[in-house]
Design a protein around this motif. Sequence first.
Motif: not given
Length: 340
Positions: A119-122, A124-129, A146-151
């Motif tokens: 539910w987060m912006e991509p 923000a997810v990148a920053d978390v991990i 897959p589309d979110m993972a790519a972002e």
Amino acid sequence: MSEDTKKVTQKMSKLDKAAIFLLSLGESDAAAILKHMGPKEVQRVGSAMAGMRTVQREQVQGVMSEFVEQVGEQTGLGAGADGYIRTMLTQALGEDKANSLVDRILLGGSTSGLDSLKWMEPRAVADVIRYEHPQIQAIVVAYLDPDMAAEVVSYFDPKVRLDVLLRVSALNTVQPSALKELNEILEKQFAGNSNTTRAAMGGIKRTADIMNYLESSTEAQLIEQIREIDEDLSGKIEDLMFVFDNLADIDDRGIQALLREVSSEVLIIALKGADEAVKDKIFRNMSKRASELLQDDLEAKGPVRISEVEQAQKEVLTIARRMADAGEIVLGGKGSEEML
């Protein structure tokens, strides 16, 4: 259900039926259903609901009749309900998406740390991990759509991106202890539980799906880097990827369905850099008049930036994959399964 009612529902997509069904319920009941859906499903059905300006009485009756008929075919409400729910969700959403919902519905679990990421912006997810162990990053990336993972991976440095995708391709299943540890890390920021089971995720196919959504230049660079490390692996990934030229391999009915979902402006730009086989496939599946207009517009469009063409082609491919996930078309690329 009467024959007339069947005819009404047969003309409707599954998404439209879902939207009408939810619109026919009270707000609280509709909300109770939506809370068990993932962000992509909520967005799609919400858009469909918002786009329905007028709904005919016959359409509502048809959708409700079909629902009652399907429920009535079960051996009995409550008897074997777990199996019914699991089968229903799998048919509606596909096995991967359904599995993440089944545990929450049947076990009463709240949203886990992993699910919260969806539910987060991509960015923000990148920053978390970003500072987690690469294997943790790979599990998260494999878990996302897959589309979110790519972002998400697009926000990583090239070396990190390559490492993560190589790890995703090597994933098959994840031990419960690993998922529990990951949830505990994420649940420091998000509410949830750690009820986990051994889960299948990752693999070469998942890597190919993620690669499909990357920018073309990034995609080409990664494939070349993977080829230098493991030529066999890069070949397997490429075999499973679905690219714009593979549209020529979709059957005529599928192309016609796809064209109904793609705007004319996007299609014109996408075709500027398309292979002749793809153009011919599209022109042949339009009416003579529509085909002539499209060809005229294509010639009159003039030069278009390569980045714009790539973006338009990615948009068409995103729609195609979404329709394939919904069972509306069958992708005929080199990575698809043969059908008898």
